[in-house]
Design a protein around this motif. Structure first.
Motif: not given
Length: 168
Positions: A117-126, A130-138, A158-168
Protein backbone atom coordinates in the motif's frame (compact mmCIF):
# COMPACT_ATOMS: atom_id res chain seq x y z
CA UNK A 1 19.70 -19.45 -12.93
CA UNK A 2 17.49 -16.79 -11.30
CA UNK A 3 20.21 -15.76 -8.88
CA UNK A 4 22.91 -15.86 -11.56
CA UNK A 5 20.77 -13.62 -13.75
CA UNK A 6 20.38 -11.12 -10.93
CA UNK A 7 24.13 -11.23 -10.18
CA UNK A 8 24.96 -10.60 -13.84
CA UNK A 9 22.46 -7.75 -13.87
CA UNK A 10 24.07 -6.19 -10.78
CA UNK A 11 27.50 -6.46 -12.36
CA UNK A 12 26.26 -4.82 -15.57
CA UNK A 13 26.47 -7.88 -17.84
CA UNK A 14 22.98 -7.49 -19.24
CA UNK A 15 23.23 -10.13 -22.02
CA UNK A 16 24.33 -12.75 -19.46
CA UNK A 17 21.60 -11.60 -17.10
CA UNK A 18 18.93 -12.12 -19.77
CA UNK A 19 20.43 -15.45 -20.78
CA UNK A 20 20.26 -16.77 -17.22
CA UNK A 21 16.82 -15.38 -16.49
CA UNK A 22 15.49 -16.98 -19.69
CA UNK A 23 17.07 -20.29 -18.62
CA UNK A 24 15.47 -19.92 -15.20
CA UNK A 25 12.08 -19.43 -16.81
CA UNK A 26 12.51 -22.53 -19.00
CA UNK A 27 13.55 -24.63 -15.99
CA UNK A 28 10.67 -23.44 -13.83
CA UNK A 29 8.20 -24.04 -16.65
CA UNK A 30 9.39 -27.66 -16.76
CA UNK A 31 8.58 -28.08 -13.06
CA UNK A 32 5.17 -26.44 -13.40
CA UNK A 33 5.72 -24.51 -10.14
CA UNK A 34 3.42 -21.55 -10.73
CA UNK A 35 4.97 -19.36 -8.03
CA UNK A 36 8.47 -19.87 -9.40
CA UNK A 37 7.20 -19.13 -12.90
CA UNK A 38 5.66 -15.88 -11.63
CA UNK A 39 8.98 -15.04 -9.96
CA UNK A 40 10.76 -15.59 -13.30
CA UNK A 41 8.20 -13.42 -15.10
CA UNK A 42 8.68 -10.62 -12.55
CA UNK A 43 12.48 -10.76 -12.94
CA UNK A 44 12.31 -10.75 -16.74
CA UNK A 45 9.66 -8.02 -16.75
CA UNK A 46 11.82 -5.90 -14.48
CA UNK A 47 14.95 -6.46 -16.58
CA UNK A 48 13.14 -5.51 -19.77
CA UNK A 49 11.69 -2.41 -18.09
CA UNK A 50 15.15 -1.38 -16.87
CA UNK A 51 16.34 -1.69 -20.47
CA UNK A 52 13.36 0.31 -21.75
CA UNK A 53 11.80 -2.62 -23.62
CA UNK A 54 8.34 -1.87 -22.30
CA UNK A 55 6.53 -4.13 -24.76
CA UNK A 56 8.41 -7.20 -23.55
CA UNK A 57 8.13 -6.07 -19.95
CA UNK A 58 4.37 -5.67 -20.28
CA UNK A 59 4.09 -9.20 -21.72
CA UNK A 60 5.86 -10.72 -18.71
CA UNK A 61 3.86 -8.75 -16.14
CA UNK A 62 0.59 -9.68 -17.87
CA UNK A 63 1.60 -13.36 -17.76
CA UNK A 64 2.46 -13.03 -14.06
CA UNK A 65 -0.92 -11.41 -13.42
CA UNK A 66 -2.77 -14.17 -15.28
CA UNK A 67 -1.14 -16.81 -13.08
CA UNK A 68 -1.89 -14.79 -9.94
CA UNK A 69 -5.56 -14.59 -10.94
CA UNK A 70 -5.64 -18.34 -11.61
CA UNK A 71 -4.09 -18.97 -8.19
CA UNK A 72 -6.36 -16.35 -6.58
CA UNK A 73 -3.24 -14.71 -5.13
CA UNK A 74 -4.23 -11.06 -4.71
CA UNK A 75 -0.81 -10.01 -3.39
CA UNK A 76 1.00 -11.22 -6.51
CA UNK A 77 -1.77 -9.81 -8.68
CA UNK A 78 -1.42 -6.41 -6.99
CA UNK A 79 2.35 -6.47 -7.59
CA UNK A 80 1.85 -7.29 -11.27
CA UNK A 81 -0.80 -4.58 -11.65
CA UNK A 82 1.46 -2.04 -9.93
CA UNK A 83 4.34 -2.99 -12.25
CA UNK A 84 2.04 -2.65 -15.27
CA UNK A 85 1.06 0.82 -14.04
CA UNK A 86 4.73 1.84 -14.17
CA UNK A 87 5.15 0.33 -17.64
CA UNK A 88 2.18 2.34 -18.93
CA UNK A 89 3.54 5.44 -17.21
CA UNK A 90 6.95 5.04 -18.87
CA UNK A 91 5.18 4.43 -22.19
CA UNK A 92 3.30 7.72 -21.68
CA UNK A 93 -0.06 5.89 -21.53
CA UNK A 94 -1.00 8.04 -18.57
CA UNK A 95 -4.69 7.25 -18.41
CA UNK A 96 -3.99 3.54 -18.40
CA UNK A 97 -1.20 3.99 -15.84
CA UNK A 98 -3.60 5.82 -13.54
CA UNK A 99 -6.21 3.05 -13.92
CA UNK A 100 -3.68 0.40 -12.99
CA UNK A 101 -2.29 2.34 -10.02
CA UNK A 102 -5.85 2.72 -8.71
CA UNK A 103 -6.51 -1.00 -9.23
CA UNK A 104 -3.29 -1.92 -7.41
CA UNK A 105 -4.28 0.42 -4.56
CA UNK A 106 -7.70 -1.23 -4.30
CA UNK A 107 -6.21 -4.74 -4.26
CA UNK A 108 -3.62 -3.84 -1.65
CA UNK A 109 -6.23 -2.26 0.62
CA UNK A 110 -8.49 -5.27 0.13
CA UNK A 111 -5.85 -7.74 1.36
CA UNK A 112 -4.24 -5.51 3.98
CA UNK A 113 -0.83 -5.41 2.25
CA UNK A 114 0.60 -2.49 4.23
CA UNK A 115 4.03 -2.34 2.57
CA UNK A 116 2.50 -2.71 -0.87
CA UNK A 117 0.00 0.00 0.00
CA UNK A 118 2.81 2.41 0.88
CA UNK A 119 4.62 1.59 -2.36
CA UNK A 120 1.49 2.12 -4.45
CA UNK A 121 0.54 5.36 -2.69
CA UNK A 122 4.06 6.59 -3.28
CA UNK A 123 3.84 5.49 -6.91
CA UNK A 124 0.58 7.39 -7.38
CA UNK A 125 2.18 10.46 -5.81
CA UNK A 126 5.14 10.16 -8.15
CA UNK A 127 2.75 9.69 -11.08
CA UNK A 128 0.91 12.92 -10.22
CA UNK A 129 4.19 14.74 -9.68
CA UNK A 130 5.20 13.76 -13.22
CA UNK A 131 1.84 15.04 -14.44
CA UNK A 132 2.50 18.33 -12.61
CA UNK A 133 -0.65 17.81 -10.54
CA UNK A 134 1.08 18.97 -7.40
CA UNK A 135 -1.86 18.95 -4.98
CA UNK A 136 -2.70 15.34 -5.84
CA UNK A 137 0.99 14.40 -5.72
CA UNK A 138 1.33 15.96 -2.30
CA UNK A 139 -1.85 14.24 -1.06
CA UNK A 140 -0.68 10.74 -2.07
CA UNK A 141 2.91 11.25 -0.93
CA UNK A 142 1.68 12.43 2.45
CA UNK A 143 -0.60 9.38 2.67
CA UNK A 144 2.39 7.19 1.80
CA UNK A 145 4.47 9.00 4.42
CA UNK A 146 1.78 8.58 7.08
CA UNK A 147 1.36 4.87 6.32
CA UNK A 148 5.13 4.32 6.21
CA UNK A 149 5.45 6.04 9.59
CA UNK A 150 2.59 4.00 11.04
CA UNK A 151 4.19 0.68 10.06
CA UNK A 152 7.76 1.92 10.56
CA UNK A 153 8.71 1.38 6.92
CA UNK A 154 11.74 3.63 6.93
CA UNK A 155 12.73 3.47 3.26
CA UNK A 156 9.44 4.79 1.97
CA UNK A 157 9.11 7.09 4.95
CA UNK A 158 12.18 8.91 3.66
CA UNK A 159 11.26 8.73 -0.04
CA UNK A 160 7.74 10.05 0.56
CA UNK A 161 8.91 13.03 2.58
CA UNK A 162 11.56 13.92 0.01
CA UNK A 163 8.97 13.89 -2.79
CA UNK A 164 6.59 15.92 -0.63
CA UNK A 165 9.29 18.50 0.12
CA UNK A 166 10.10 18.81 -3.59
CA UNK A 167 6.44 19.50 -4.33
CA UNK A 168 6.27 22.38 -1.88
Amino acid sequence: YQNLGLVYNSSGDIPKAFENLELALKETQKTGDSLEIVHAYFNLGGMHANNEDYVKSEEYFIKAREIAIRLNDKKIEAGAVNNLAWIYYFNKSYEKANEYFEEALKLRKQIGDEIGLVETLNGIGTFYLGQKEFKKADFYCRKAYDEASRINYKLFHVISIIISININ
